[in-house]
Motif scaffolding. Structure first.
Motif, PDB file in Angstrom:
ATOM      1  N   UNK A   1       0.848  -1.194   0.000  1.00  0.00           N
ATOM      2  CA  UNK A   1       0.000   0.000   0.000  1.00  0.00           C
ATOM      3  C   UNK A   1       0.885   1.246   0.000  1.00  0.00           C
ATOM      4  N   UNK A   2       0.684   2.107  -1.002  1.00  0.00           N
ATOM      5  CA  UNK A   2       1.423   3.361  -1.085  1.00  0.00           C
ATOM      6  C   UNK A   2       0.473   4.503  -0.758  1.00  0.00           C
ATOM      7  N   UNK A   3       0.910   5.390   0.137  1.00  0.00           N
ATOM      8  CA  UNK A   3       0.067   6.513   0.549  1.00  0.00           C
ATOM      9  C   UNK A   3       0.689   7.833   0.129  1.00  0.00           C
ATOM     10  N   UNK A   4      -0.198   8.799  -0.186  1.00  0.00           N
ATOM     11  CA  UNK A   4       0.230  10.178  -0.422  1.00  0.00           C
ATOM     12  C   UNK A   4      -0.243  11.013   0.759  1.00  0.00           C
ATOM     13  N   UNK A   5       0.699  11.709   1.419  1.00  0.00           N
ATOM     14  CA  UNK A   5       0.389  12.450   2.645  1.00  0.00           C
ATOM     15  C   UNK A   5       0.528  13.953   2.435  1.00  0.00           C
ATOM     16  N   UNK A   6      -0.474  14.671   2.930  1.00  0.00           N
ATOM     17  CA  UNK A   6      -0.425  16.126   3.004  1.00  0.00           C
ATOM     18  C   UNK A   6      -0.875  16.534   4.392  1.00  0.00           C
ATOM     19  N   UNK A   7      -0.165  17.454   4.994  1.00  0.00           N
ATOM     20  CA  UNK A   7      -0.498  17.873   6.348  1.00  0.00           C
ATOM     21  C   UNK A   7      -1.776  18.682   6.412  1.00  0.00           C
ATOM     22  N   UNK A   8      -2.321  18.869   7.615  1.00  0.00           N
ATOM     23  CA  UNK A   8      -3.560  19.632   7.786  1.00  0.00           C
ATOM     24  C   UNK A   8      -3.377  21.090   7.382  1.00  0.00           C
ATOM     25  N   UNK A   9      -4.432  21.697   6.808  1.00  0.00           N
ATOM     26  CA  UNK A   9      -4.343  23.094   6.372  1.00  0.00           C
ATOM     27  C   UNK A   9      -4.241  24.038   7.559  1.00  0.00           C
ATOM     28  N   UNK A  10      -4.905  23.665   8.680  1.00  0.00           N
ATOM     29  CA  UNK A  10      -4.799  24.445   9.909  1.00  0.00           C
ATOM     30  C   UNK A  10      -3.673  23.861  10.750  1.00  0.00           C
ATOM     31  N   UNK A  11      -2.575  24.570  10.861  1.00  0.00           N
ATOM     32  CA  UNK A  11      -1.407  24.026  11.559  1.00  0.00           C
ATOM     33  C   UNK A  11      -1.478  24.209  13.072  1.00  0.00           C
ATOM     34  N   UNK A  12      -2.557  24.846  13.556  1.00  0.00           N
ATOM     35  CA  UNK A  12      -2.759  24.922  15.005  1.00  0.00           C
ATOM     36  C   UNK A  12      -3.790  23.855  15.373  1.00  0.00           C
ATOM     37  N   UNK A  13      -3.299  22.677  15.730  1.00  0.00           N
ATOM     38  CA  UNK A  13      -4.146  21.504  15.909  1.00  0.00           C
ATOM     39  C   UNK A  13      -4.659  21.426  17.340  1.00  0.00           C
ATOM     40  N   UNK A  14      -5.887  20.903  17.492  1.00  0.00           N
ATOM     41  CA  UNK A  14      -6.443  20.631  18.816  1.00  0.00           C
ATOM     42  C   UNK A  14      -7.286  19.365  18.713  1.00  0.00           C
ATOM     43  N   UNK A  15      -6.828  18.283  19.377  1.00  0.00           N
ATOM     44  CA  UNK A  15      -7.587  17.029  19.305  1.00  0.00           C
ATOM     45  C   UNK A  15      -7.104  16.080  20.396  1.00  0.00           C
ATOM     46  N   UNK A  16      -7.868  14.989  20.555  1.00  0.00           N
ATOM     47  CA  UNK A  16      -7.536  13.952  21.524  1.00  0.00           C
ATOM     48  C   UNK A  16      -7.427  12.613  20.803  1.00  0.00           C
ATOM     49  N   UNK A  17      -6.355  11.882  21.053  1.00  0.00           N
ATOM     50  CA  UNK A  17      -6.106  10.587  20.422  1.00  0.00           C
ATOM     51  C   UNK A  17      -5.950   9.523  21.511  1.00  0.00           C
ATOM     52  N   UNK A  18      -6.611   8.381  21.341  1.00  0.00           N
ATOM     53  CA  UNK A  18      -6.435   7.250  22.258  1.00  0.00           C
ATOM     54  C   UNK A  18      -5.502   6.239  21.610  1.00  0.00           C
ATOM     55  N   UNK A  19      -4.419   5.912  22.295  1.00  0.00           N
ATOM     56  CA  UNK A  19      -3.393   5.022  21.750  1.00  0.00           C
ATOM     57  C   UNK A  19      -3.440   3.676  22.461  1.00  0.00           C
ATOM     58  N   UNK A  20      -3.264   2.621  21.691  1.00  0.00           N
ATOM     59  CA  UNK A  20      -3.321   1.263  22.224  1.00  0.00           C
ATOM     60  C   UNK A  20      -2.205   1.006  23.225  1.00  0.00           C
ATOM     61  N   UNK A  21      -2.351  -0.087  23.996  1.00  0.00           N
ATOM     62  CA  UNK A  21      -1.376  -0.431  25.026  1.00  0.00           C
ATOM     63  C   UNK A  21       0.020  -0.653  24.469  1.00  0.00           C
ATOM     64  N   UNK A  22       1.001  -0.435  25.320  1.00  0.00           N
ATOM     65  CA  UNK A  22       2.406  -0.605  24.962  1.00  0.00           C
ATOM     66  C   UNK A  22       2.699  -2.019  24.472  1.00  0.00           C
ATOM     67  N   UNK A  23       3.380  -2.088  23.323  1.00  0.00           N
ATOM     68  CA  UNK A  23       3.799  -3.387  22.790  1.00  0.00           C
ATOM     69  C   UNK A  23       4.789  -4.058  23.736  1.00  0.00           C
TER      70      UNK A  23
END
Length: 409
Positions: A1-23
């Motif tokens: 799988x090849x992805x093309x990435x572009x960053x968010x247009x608003x560079x002042x980000x505000x969000x919450x992310x839940x990350x899985x348990x430590x490997x």
């Protein structure tokens, strides 16, 4: 799988992310639960590595294929060696057959394990016939991968006489050793770590215990990278994290202050905030105790247009790929002035970043994720992007939540 990435247009980000348990915590907890069935685990990692580990622990005979999972290779080598009646061939991907295992095999043989090489001396695949291990004294070079050391320590309480492990020389990756010992103590095993000697007492049975796995700090590093490259005022909250972490990569909270990122700890969460603090033109970090964040830090420095000198990277040569050479190749494609030795990496500041470069990932999850934050500065492609499932299957979806544009080609 090849992805093309572009960053968010608003560079002042505000969000919450839940990350899985430590490997790292998950794989240690899984092995302990296999040795002591009264242990339960919560918030276990959903990574490929943890799934491979869990599956491997249930096999008693035949072939156990752990694919790219280096932790599982080391931990299962110790586990199967100490389980009387188990008879397996432990193997993995082509890259896994190029990653050395001899130091651990020799240590286990000293204790009485029966292990032989199926193909090349010193490398997987290996044939293991489980034995009852009664010897309790062994030594290892202190500068080897901490996974060799942890493999021995994790099985130690199940051995007839426990284990006395002497580490010869200067010890590296101490936080990972301490993580293992802390988990042993959490289930009631007596341990000591004084100077270069580690002792683990035998324990026939543990009281019913639930091990709650903290979210993965290595995975958090990519959001530190994003925050560092974002506009001041950016706030990204990550869960679930503890201020007193067992994970060596939690040093991120200190390191990234150099890049203007402040970390605030809340109830089982951390908030990363980008300040307008001036970033130094040159930065030096010793990552001997946290080598898995080297790629993230190198990419952050390049993206900020500042220099860095990273030392203590000797274990990166035998990871999923030779990470030092891989960083040299991929950052050079982007226009970096970078040099590496067998244990250091140096970047000279440059303000130019090439656009639409295709990043090769070398079957290494951290190559894909460490470079992704650069989409804040330029458009780029990521080849074989599915490799992130090794440790963080939700990574690309979590970046979309931050309004990264990610298109599959």
């Amino acid at each position: 799988m090849k992805l093309h990435l572009t960053g968010p247009s608003n560079h002042q980000l505000k969000d919450t992310i839940t990350i899985t348990g430590s490997k790292s915590e998950s794989n240690r907890s899984l092995l302990l639960a296999a040795l002591f069935p009264d242990i339960k685990i919560e918030n276990i990692s959903n990574s490929d590595d943890a799934q491979v580990m869990a599956k491997g622990l249930k096999i008693s005979e035949g072939t156990v294929d752990i694919h790219h999972a280096g932790t599982a290779m080391r931990f299962l080598t110790g586990y199967f060696s100490s389980q009387e009646g188990k008879d397996v061939i432990l193997t993995g991907s082509k890259r896994m057959t190029e990653r050395p295992i001899k130091i651990l095999v020799e240590a286990l043989r000293t204790l009485g394990a029966e292990i032989s090489y199926v193909q090349d001396e010193g490398y997987p695949p290996i044939k293991i016939k489980g034995q009852r291990i009664v010897k309790d004294k062994v030594s290892l070079p202190a500068n080897v991968s901490s996974q060799y050391i942890s493999s021995l320590l994790l099985i130690a309480p199940s051995l007839d006489n426990g284990l006395e492990l002497e580490l010869v020389g200067k010890i590296t990756s101490v936080p990972y050793i301490k993580m293992t010992l802390a988990l042993l103590e959490e289930i009631g095993v007596e341990t000591s770590f004084e100077g270069n000697m580690i002792k683990v007492s035998p324990k026939a049975k543990v009281v019913p215990t639930t091990l709650v796995v903290e979210s993965d700090w290595s995975s958090a590093s990519y959001f530190y990278g994003i925050c560092a490259l974002a506009a001041p005022g950016t706030e990204i909250t990550l869960s679930a994290y503890k201020k007193k972490s067992l994970q060596g990569d939690s040093v991120l909270a200190d390191i990234y202050t150099a890049f203007g990122v402040e970390t605030t700890f809340g109830e089982n969460k951390v908030t990363l905030r980008k300040t307008d603090k001036k970033v130094l033109a040159a930065n030096e970090f010793d990552l001997a105790n946290a080598p898995d964040i080297a790629q993230t830090i190198a990419v952050t420095c390049f993206g900020l247009g500042v220099g860095c000198h990273l030392i203590g990277l000797h274990t990166l040569k035998i990871k999923e790929t030779d990470r030092l050479e891989a960083l040299h190749t991929e950052l050079s494609k982007l226009g970096a002035n970078i040099s590496v030795t067998d244990k250091t990496l140096t970047i000279v500041p440059t303000s130019e970043i090439n656009a639409d470069v295709a990043i090769d990932t070398y079957n290494d999850h951290r190559m894909a994720m460490a470079f992704a934050p650069l989409a804040m500065k330029t458009t780029l492609f990521v080849n074989d992007a599915e490799v992130v499932s090794k440790s963080y299957p939700d990574f690309w979806n979590d970046l979309k939540q931050l309004d990264f544009s990610i298109k599959e080609l």
